[in-house]
Design a protein around this motif. Structure first.
Motif, short mmCIF file in Angstrom:
data_model
loop_
_atom_site.label_atom_id
_atom_site.label_comp_id
_atom_site.label_asym_id
_atom_site.label_seq_id
_atom_site.Cartn_x
_atom_site.Cartn_y
_atom_site.Cartn_z
N HIS A 32 -1.91 2.44 1.49
CA HIS A 32 -2.73 3.64 1.64
C HIS A 32 -3.09 4.28 0.30
O HIS A 32 -3.34 5.48 0.24
CB HIS A 32 -2.07 4.66 2.59
N ALA A 55 -8.72 3.51 0.75
CA ALA A 55 -9.24 3.38 2.11
C ALA A 55 -10.00 2.08 2.28
O ALA A 55 -9.99 1.49 3.35
CB ALA A 55 -10.16 4.57 2.42
N CYS A 56 -10.64 1.64 1.21
CA CYS A 56 -11.50 0.47 1.28
C CYS A 56 -11.61 -0.15 -0.11
O CYS A 56 -11.63 0.57 -1.11
CB CYS A 56 -12.88 0.89 1.77
N TRP A 88 -13.28 10.11 6.07
CA TRP A 88 -12.47 8.95 6.45
C TRP A 88 -11.60 8.50 5.28
O TRP A 88 -10.42 8.17 5.49
CB TRP A 88 -13.39 7.82 6.91
N GLN A 127 -8.69 10.74 5.26
CA GLN A 127 -7.79 10.52 6.39
C GLN A 127 -6.93 9.29 6.20
O GLN A 127 -5.73 9.31 6.46
CB GLN A 127 -8.59 10.41 7.69
N VAL A 128 -7.53 8.19 5.76
CA VAL A 128 -6.81 6.93 5.61
C VAL A 128 -5.74 7.00 4.53
O VAL A 128 -4.68 6.39 4.64
CB VAL A 128 -7.81 5.77 5.34
N THR A 129 -6.00 7.78 3.50
CA THR A 129 -5.06 7.87 2.37
C THR A 129 -4.20 9.13 2.42
O THR A 129 -3.43 9.37 1.50
CB THR A 129 -5.84 7.82 1.03
#
Length: 156
Positions: A69, A72-73, A140, A143-145
């Motif tokens: 994390h 995110a990408c 996003w 949120q992901v991290t």
């Protein structure tokens, strides 16, 4: 013989967001994420760039930073050519460029992790803040991290 495009023509081929991010100047039309009601704090997301010697190394690092994390990408851009000076000699190598989207507050932890696993003596890790963009995407990324940004340490 390939036709070489003038620099200005090649720049038109780059995504507008990347040019805006690299130049630091705002686009001519404001994006929804830059509006006062969006809740996005300009610069709170960063795009970090890391070069790797091959796709295998890039995929291993990319997968690890997403699993931890720290990102995110990660986009992998294959077959870039890097020309640089190293130990007094001009070098030219084929590399893979990683474009990593993360929270700006995680860039130091991301850098430490990449340095700990990267095969290069001096790993390239540079980051640029994202001033504007698609609000749902930027949200996003946060949120992901989020779980890492709430933690004080990240172990390799």
């Amino acid at each position: 013989m390939p036709v070489l495009l003038p620099v200005a023509s090649r720049l038109l081929l780059l995504p507008r967001a990347l040019l805006t991010m690299a130049s630091g100047s705002p686009p001519t039309q404001p994006s929804p994420a830059s509006g006062s009601g969006s809740g996005y704090v300009p610069g709170s997301v960063s795009a970090a760039f890391v070069t790797c010697p091959n796709e295998k190394v890039a995929k291993e690092i990319a997968r690890a930073v997403v699993e931890k994390h720290l990102a995110a990408c990660v986009n992998l851009i294959p077959q870039i050519t890097s020309i640089y000076e190293w130990k007094g000699k001009i070098e030219e190598d084929s590399e893979v460029l990683m474009m990593i989207k993360t929270q700006s507050s995680l860039v130091p932890a991301l850098t430490d992790f990449v340095r700990s696993v990267h095969p290069y003596e001096v790993a390239e890790v540079i980051a640029l803040p994202v001033e504007q963009g698609n609000f749902p995407y930027l949200q996003w990324v946060h949120q992901v991290t989020e779980s890492v940004s709430d933690s004080s340490t990240v172990l390799p």
